[in-house]
Enzyme design. Structure first.
Site, PDB file in Angstrom:
ATOM      1  N   ASN A  46       3.593 -14.814  13.795  1.00 22.35           N
ATOM      2  CA  ASN A  46       4.521 -14.375  12.668  1.00 22.35           C
ATOM      3  C   ASN A  46       6.066 -14.524  13.329  1.00 22.35           C
ATOM      4  O   ASN A  46       6.588 -13.644  13.668  1.00 22.35           O
ATOM      5  CB  ASN A  46       4.324 -12.776  12.349  1.00 22.35           C
ATOM      6  CG  ASN A  46       3.234 -12.672  11.322  1.00 22.35           C
ATOM      7  OD1 ASN A  46       1.850 -13.107  12.020  1.00 22.35           O
ATOM      8  ND2 ASN A  46       3.246 -12.196  10.218  1.00 22.35           N
ATOM      9  N   GLU A  81      23.097 -16.609  25.374  1.00 20.13           N
ATOM     10  CA  GLU A  81      23.808 -15.241  24.804  1.00 20.13           C
ATOM     11  C   GLU A  81      24.074 -14.589  25.848  1.00 20.13           C
ATOM     12  O   GLU A  81      24.220 -13.468  25.818  1.00 20.13           O
ATOM     13  CB  GLU A  81      22.496 -14.550  24.104  1.00 20.13           C
ATOM     14  CG  GLU A  81      22.117 -15.529  22.901  1.00 20.13           C
ATOM     15  CD  GLU A  81      21.196 -14.637  22.033  1.00 20.13           C
ATOM     16  OE1 GLU A  81      20.436 -13.642  22.615  1.00 20.13           O
ATOM     17  OE2 GLU A  81      20.948 -15.084  20.886  1.00 20.13           O
TER      18      GLU A  81
END
Length: 88
Positions: A46, A81
């Site tokens: 998922n 990031e």
DNA sequence: TAGTTGACCGGAA
DNA sequence: ATTCCGGCCAACT
């Protein structure tokens, strides 16, 4: 009462930018401290763009695996990031 | 229903 | 420090 994977996705999506969490940590936050392995099982299947799965790393500090371009892409994203990565 | 798999973890050798 | 082994959990066949 949502499924475990629902909680996991929520927890992962709650990880702030520039911050990383271990699978065990995510599992614990989801409600099962011992379900670290299951996290991988869930994430692998998922994967959705709203879930920054690349911010989830192993307890050792290693990036682990990634189904979206391999561990390299994951590491690159974390570096982008400015996440605190550990040198294996 | 039962067995296998896998983005893992922690301890032992 | 690295490598091996068992355990734990959710999803898939």
């Amino acid at each position: 009462m949502k499924s475990f994977r629902e909680r996991v996705l929520v927890v992962v999506s709650s990880i702030p930018k520039g911050h990383t969490a271990t699978y065990a940590q995510v599992a614990a936050k989801a409600g099962n401290p011992k379900a670290a392995r299951a996290i991988g099982t869930i994430m692998r299947k998922n994967f959705n763009p709203l879930i920054p799965c690349h911010r989830v790393v192993r307890s050792d500090g290693t990036v682990g695996e990634y189904n979206r371009g391999g561990p390299g892409a994951k590491t690159k994203l974390l570096h982008t990031e400015s996440a605190t990565l550990r040198h294996s």
